[in-house]
Design an enzyme around this catalytic site. Structure first.
Site, short mmCIF file in Angstrom:
data_model
loop_
_atom_site.label_atom_id
_atom_site.label_comp_id
_atom_site.label_asym_id
_atom_site.label_seq_id
_atom_site.Cartn_x
_atom_site.Cartn_y
_atom_site.Cartn_z
N GLU A 285 -1.79 -8.71 3.79
CA GLU A 285 -1.61 -9.12 5.20
C GLU A 285 -2.95 -9.30 5.92
O GLU A 285 -3.02 -10.01 6.92
CB GLU A 285 -0.73 -8.10 5.94
N HIS B 161 -3.85 -4.97 0.37
CA HIS B 161 -3.35 -5.36 1.70
C HIS B 161 -3.41 -6.88 1.87
O HIS B 161 -4.32 -7.39 2.55
CB HIS B 161 -4.18 -4.68 2.80
N CYS C 125 0.83 -1.21 0.00
CA CYS C 125 0.00 0.00 0.00
C CYS C 125 0.87 1.27 0.00
O CYS C 125 1.49 1.57 -1.00
CB CYS C 125 -1.01 -0.02 1.14
#
Ligand code: MN
Length: 221
Positions: free
Chosen positions: A200, A198, A95
């Site tokens: 994660e 994202h 990001c």
């Protein structure tokens, strides 16, 4: 011993840490007050995390009214990104991280997607954090395809900026339907990759586990 992955300090790091640990790495949060070269020397790989905007002065532009700068992070992250690229230290950028990486390597950013690119794709779906906001198309013959498989992939999206002019020596390896660049790679590097979404946030489902596993595997011991 587990590879030590340095992650840049941001507001919420729990999902980054979980993703790294799940992939077999040990995460250490880097202090932005530290000397970037010293910080980089202490880790086996660098993860640039999400956050506020890069100062447009870093790429020669005036500040757009929607741009929200984090100068303290810029001061640390731009030099450490540059040093990681120069020293071929494995680097994953997420990001804000992909934006830092592109600027550090000589590229520029679109400062406000809704007004400058148009609203064909909504890139600002804040919640839930693992919402499938839009698809990206992954370029064949890329590192990303080797890790995740090619073709279309649903991703989350919480960004109002994106890459404009791509940095030299990098290639774009995923894009949204409106043309917004969603992933970049440096083909000559051992591992240098950025994504605009994202990954994660998906550590529970493991949707992007292969990305973190390849990153941790590439880290210096
Ligand atoms: Mn997006």
């Amino acid at each position: 011993m587990k590879p030590l992955i340095g992650i840049t300090r941001g507001e919420r790091l729990d999902d980054y840490v979980a993703s790294i640990e799940q992939a077999g790495g040990a995460a250490v949060v880097l202090d932005p007050a530290e000397d970037p070269a010293v910080a980089l020397a202490g880790v086996g790989a660098l993860l640039l995390t999400g956050g506020a905007d890069v100062d447009p002065a870093r790429y020669g532009q005036a500040v757009h009214p929607t741009t929200d700068i984090d100068a303290i992070r810029d001061r640390f992250e731009i030099p450490i990104a540059r040093a990681a690229v120069a020293g071929d230290v494995p680097l994953l950028a997420i990001c804000r991280g992909i934006q830092v990486l592109n600027v550090a390597a000589g590229g520029t950013l679109v400062q406000d997607l809704p007004s400058l690119v148009g609203g064909a794709v909504d890139h600002a779906i804040e919640t839930p954090k693992d919402a499938h906001a839009h698809d990206v198309r992954i370029t064949p013959d890329s590192r990303l395809t080797a890790m995740l498989g090619g073709g279309a992939r649903a991703v989350n999206s919480r960004h109002h900026q994106a890459i404009d002019v791509l940095a030299p020596t990098f290639v774009a390896t995923a894009a949204a339907a409106d043309g917004v660049i969603e992933a970049i790679e440096r083909p000559e590097a051992s591992f240098c990759l950025g994504v605009q979404w994202h990954p994660e946030n998906f550590w529970r489902s493991g949707e992007f586990a292969a990305l973190f596993e390849a990153f941790v595997r590439s880290a210096r011991r």
